[in-house]
Design a protein around this motif. Structure first.
Motif, mmCIF file in Angstrom:
data_model
loop_
_atom_site.group_PDB
_atom_site.id
_atom_site.type_symbol
_atom_site.label_atom_id
_atom_site.label_comp_id
_atom_site.label_asym_id
_atom_site.label_seq_id
_atom_site.Cartn_x
_atom_site.Cartn_y
_atom_site.Cartn_z
ATOM 1 N N ARG A 1 41.387 44.945 55.992
ATOM 2 C CA ARG A 1 40.671 43.924 54.689
ATOM 3 C C ARG A 1 40.740 43.315 53.798
ATOM 4 O O ARG A 1 40.811 41.818 53.944
ATOM 5 C CB ARG A 1 39.129 43.642 54.725
ATOM 6 C CG ARG A 1 38.354 42.705 54.792
ATOM 7 C CD ARG A 1 36.454 43.282 54.553
ATOM 8 N NE ARG A 1 36.648 43.531 55.287
ATOM 9 C CZ ARG A 1 36.264 45.115 56.005
ATOM 10 N NH1 ARG A 1 36.192 45.964 55.157
ATOM 11 N NH2 ARG A 1 35.160 46.405 56.970
ATOM 12 N N ALA B 1 40.075 49.906 57.767
ATOM 13 C CA ALA B 1 39.452 48.410 58.399
ATOM 14 C C ALA B 1 39.070 47.963 57.013
ATOM 15 O O ALA B 1 39.619 47.093 56.766
ATOM 16 C CB ALA B 1 37.880 48.488 58.941
ATOM 17 N N ASN B 2 38.728 48.902 55.627
ATOM 18 C CA ASN B 2 38.336 48.565 54.708
ATOM 19 C C ASN B 2 39.888 48.114 53.918
ATOM 20 O O ASN B 2 40.359 47.300 52.611
ATOM 21 C CB ASN B 2 37.800 49.714 53.653
ATOM 22 C CG ASN B 2 36.048 49.271 53.711
ATOM 23 O OD1 ASN B 2 36.396 48.301 54.560
ATOM 24 N ND2 ASN B 2 35.455 50.618 53.355
ATOM 25 N N GLN C 1 34.688 45.236 62.662
ATOM 26 C CA GLN C 1 35.066 46.063 61.244
ATOM 27 C C GLN C 1 35.141 44.508 60.427
ATOM 28 O O GLN C 1 35.225 43.892 59.430
ATOM 29 C CB GLN C 1 35.490 46.442 61.524
ATOM 30 C CG GLN C 1 34.426 47.930 61.291
ATOM 31 C CD GLN C 1 33.344 48.723 59.745
ATOM 32 O OE1 GLN C 1 33.447 48.322 58.889
ATOM 33 N NE2 GLN C 1 32.533 48.561 60.789
ATOM 34 N N LEU C 2 35.941 43.976 61.176
ATOM 35 C CA LEU C 2 36.809 42.727 60.357
ATOM 36 C C LEU C 2 37.150 41.562 61.047
ATOM 37 O O LEU C 2 37.274 40.749 60.683
ATOM 38 C CB LEU C 2 38.471 43.588 61.025
ATOM 39 C CG LEU C 2 38.971 44.426 60.286
ATOM 40 C CD1 LEU C 2 40.775 45.362 61.356
ATOM 41 C CD2 LEU C 2 39.179 44.795 58.721
ATOM 42 N N ASN D 1 42.186 36.878 64.493
ATOM 43 C CA ASN D 1 42.125 35.660 63.813
ATOM 44 C C ASN D 1 41.464 34.641 64.813
ATOM 45 O O ASN D 1 42.227 33.511 65.152
ATOM 46 C CB ASN D 1 42.768 35.455 62.523
ATOM 47 C CG ASN D 1 41.578 33.875 61.789
ATOM 48 O OD1 ASN D 1 40.334 33.770 61.610
ATOM 49 N ND2 ASN D 1 41.727 34.659 60.693
ATOM 50 N N ASP E 1 43.767 40.651 54.659
ATOM 51 C CA ASP E 1 43.530 39.294 56.048
ATOM 52 C C ASP E 1 44.627 39.343 56.675
ATOM 53 O O ASP E 1 44.660 37.932 56.905
ATOM 54 C CB ASP E 1 43.164 37.983 55.135
ATOM 55 C CG ASP E 1 42.054 37.468 55.346
ATOM 56 O OD1 ASP E 1 41.654 37.541 56.335
ATOM 57 O OD2 ASP E 1 42.362 36.053 54.715
#
Length: 280
Positions: free
Chosen positions: A46, A42-43, A83-84, A110, A49
């Protein structure tokens, strides 16, 4: 993308940067490793985006609880969506008795930019195991432009692609004979670019033509990437433009000692696209 199987597990557990992903020092059970692995993935995600993420080989709890199940398994889409800060839709294809979890495809969205208009789960011809194609009809909250995004995971027979070809035909028939929407197919097609499966799909869809997009995306454990089987395909009938394309090995490295190929047996693909729609 379940995060629970990894041939680099012991190496990652000993990695300080990996442990720092969620500030964990000791791995008391498999769930600790899976959670850390998914948090690290996830990091990496991210930083770009993304608006839409299609993931395959997802495990989710059959219960409505978003917490860890009794057998210490992590619900993948639930955890990544948390997480996101995204919403998700999950399509189960089978029940994994080994871990008592549902298994299938998911799409993360999103929800600040888009709303889901409808969900379609398309059953595909049976191969080595059940497969479905999960499609969301999505509308932009800002422009009201509507399009479709589908998470794909075709049959995984290593030498016979007849079922994959049948599955691709089922997808094409569904998307071309029903109500039309601009469509993007994302996921694991388990076939290379010269296969009958992809040649069939390329009649209706296209992808990025850069050398980056033809790079291998999958490998056996501890081997170099050797085959291109993952794609982002856009339908030819609409005015899609690929503004940029990124292969996972070209992602910005968050941790010098952690390679993206250590986190999963597939590398992610990213495409920055635009869609032009004529106003009548």
């Amino acid at each position: 993308m379940r995060g629970r199987y990894n041939c680099y597990e012991e190496k990652l557990k000993a990695n300080e940067n990996f442990r720092r992903s969620i500030n964990i020092t000791n791995f008391n059970n498999q769930a600790d490793f899976v959670r850390t692995n998914l948090a690290t993935i996830a990091n990496h995600i991210r930083q770009y985006d993304p608006d839409i993420i299609a993931i395959q080989e997802v495990q989710e709890s059959p219960s409505s609880s978003s917490s860890i199940s009794n057998n210490n398994q992590i619900p993948t889409a639930t955890y990544l969506a948390q997480q996101l800060d995204m919403t998700f839709t999950f399509s189960p294809t089978l029940f994994d008795n080994e871990v008592q979890m549902q298994y299938g495809n998911a799409i993360l969205l999103n929800h600040y930019k888009f709303r889901i208009i409808s969900v379609e789960i398309l059953s595909l011809p049976l191969g080595l195991e059940p497969r479905t194609c999960l499609c969301l009809t999505i509308q932009s909250r800002q422009t009201n432009i509507t399009f479709r995004a589908c998470s794909i995971h075709l049959d995984h027979h290593p030498t016979d692609n007849r079922i994959r070809l049948q599955q691709s035909n089922t997808i094409i028939d569904s998307l071309t004979k029903g109500e039309y929407y601009p469509t993007v197919l994302l996921g694991d097609f388990n076939d290379n670019q010269t296969s009958a499966t992809l040649i069939n799909l390329y009649k209706y869809f296209f992808d990025d033509h850069s050398s980056d997009s033809s790079r291998p995306t999958w490998s056996e454990c501890n081997e170099i990437l050797k085959d291109k089987i993952d794609y982002i395909l856009l339908d030819r009938q609409s005015q899609w433009t690929i503004k940029s394309f990124l292969h996972g090995l070209n992602m910005k490295k968050l941790y010098p000692s952690i390679d993206i190929t250590m986190l999963s047996d597939h590398v992610p693909l990213f495409a920055d696209t635009s869609l032009s729609v004529s106003v009548k």
